[in-house]
Design a protein around this motif. Structure first.
Motif, PDB file in Angstrom:
ATOM      1  N   ARG A  59       0.819  -1.217   0.000  1.00 56.28           N
ATOM      2  CA  ARG A  59       0.000   0.000   0.000  1.00 56.28           C
ATOM      3  C   ARG A  59       0.854   1.268   0.000  1.00 56.28           C
ATOM      4  N   TRP A  99      -5.089  -3.746   1.032  1.00 57.30           N
ATOM      5  CA  TRP A  99      -6.186  -3.383   1.929  1.00 57.30           C
ATOM      6  C   TRP A  99      -7.052  -4.556   2.345  1.00 57.30           C
ATOM      7  N   GLY A 100      -7.628  -5.269   1.409  1.00 55.35           N
ATOM      8  CA  GLY A 100      -8.558  -6.325   1.789  1.00 55.35           C
ATOM      9  C   GLY A 100      -9.136  -7.028   0.585  1.00 55.35           C
ATOM     10  N   CYS A 103      -9.944  -5.357  -2.859  1.00 56.90           N
ATOM     11  CA  CYS A 103      -8.835  -4.637  -3.489  1.00 56.90           C
ATOM     12  C   CYS A 103      -7.935  -5.623  -4.236  1.00 56.90           C
ATOM     13  N   GLU A 128      -7.254  -5.559   6.293  1.00 57.77           N
ATOM     14  CA  GLU A 128      -8.604  -5.525   6.861  1.00 57.77           C
ATOM     15  C   GLU A 128      -8.855  -6.744   7.732  1.00 57.77           C
ATOM     16  N   TYR A 129      -8.603  -7.931   7.203  1.00 59.15           N
ATOM     17  CA  TYR A 129      -8.874  -9.136   7.977  1.00 59.15           C
ATOM     18  C   TYR A 129      -7.808  -9.380   9.041  1.00 59.15           C
ATOM     19  N   ILE A 131      -6.679  -7.030  10.913  1.00 60.09           N
ATOM     20  CA  ILE A 131      -7.218  -6.241  12.020  1.00 60.09           C
ATOM     21  C   ILE A 131      -8.503  -6.875  12.555  1.00 60.09           C
ATOM     22  N   ARG A 132      -9.373  -7.326  11.664  1.00 58.95           N
ATOM     23  CA  ARG A 132     -10.647  -7.914  12.094  1.00 58.95           C
ATOM     24  C   ARG A 132     -10.448  -9.194  12.886  1.00 58.95           C
ATOM     25  N   ASP A 149     -13.299  -9.329  15.532  1.00 55.73           N
ATOM     26  CA  ASP A 149     -14.667  -9.222  15.060  1.00 55.73           C
ATOM     27  C   ASP A 149     -15.269 -10.624  15.084  1.00 55.73           C
ATOM     28  N   THR A 152     -15.835 -12.588  11.873  1.00 58.75           N
ATOM     29  CA  THR A 152     -14.741 -13.025  11.006  1.00 58.75           C
ATOM     30  C   THR A 152     -13.706 -13.881  11.712  1.00 58.75           C
TER      31      THR A 152
END
Length: 163
Positions: A59, A99-100, A103, A128-129, A131-132, A149, A152
């Motif tokens: 990124r 990103w996830g 993307c 993203e995942y 962090i999730r 989360d 997930t």
């Protein structure tokens, strides 16, 4: 007078194209695993201490500064052709993320690295995942961890999805 209509076999959309033969399916799924890995497996390997690969965040710098996988190498996709040789050992496999799942950045980065001769896998789910699933991220301010989360990732002490 009653009329009967011919019986129409209802085939679901799932089975409108039949499943592949077992040998073909095995080859396909093995090839998928040769190209992809997931955040849980990357995290477990990093936690074990000597994963045998390097993690690359493809990124931009502002995105990197928002948070990245601890220990990852920052190598934006656009800079891969000019900087990969300075940052990566061609003998060490690369796991790249962006990103996830919405993307294609990691896919483009993996393609660029493969074209340069690197062995590479894409980390499905990206940051993203990561962090999730409740894994720690590193920012310019230090490290932080958000709660997992429950949609997930398994939650609780020693929680494991079992896969």
């Amino acid at each position: 007078m009653t009329t009967t209509s011919p019986q129409v076999s209802a085939v679901s959309r799932v089975l409108s194209v039949p499943p592949a033969a077992p040998a073909e399916a095995a080859a396909y799924f093995a090839s998928r695993l040769a190209f992809h890995t997931d955040v849980s497996d990357v995290h477990a390997a990093l936690e074990a201490g000597e994963p045998g690969f390097v993690v690359v965040d493809s990124r931009s710098t502002p995105a990197w500064d928002q948070g990245h996988v601890p220990g990852a190498v920052h190598l934006p996709t656009a800079l891969i052709p000019e900087q990969a040789a300075d940052l990566l050992d061609p003998a060490v496999p690369v796991v790249v993320y962006c990103w996830g799942p919405g993307c294609d950045g990691a896919t483009r980065a993996a393609l660029a690295l493969a074209r340069l001769g690197y062995r590479v896998k894409e980390m499905l789910g990206g940051i993203e995942y990561w962090i999730r699933e409740g894994f720690e991220v590193e920012t310019w301010e230090g490290r932080e961890r958000r709660p997992a989360d429950p949609l997930t990732a398994p939650v609780g002490d020693g929680a494991d999805c079992g896969c």
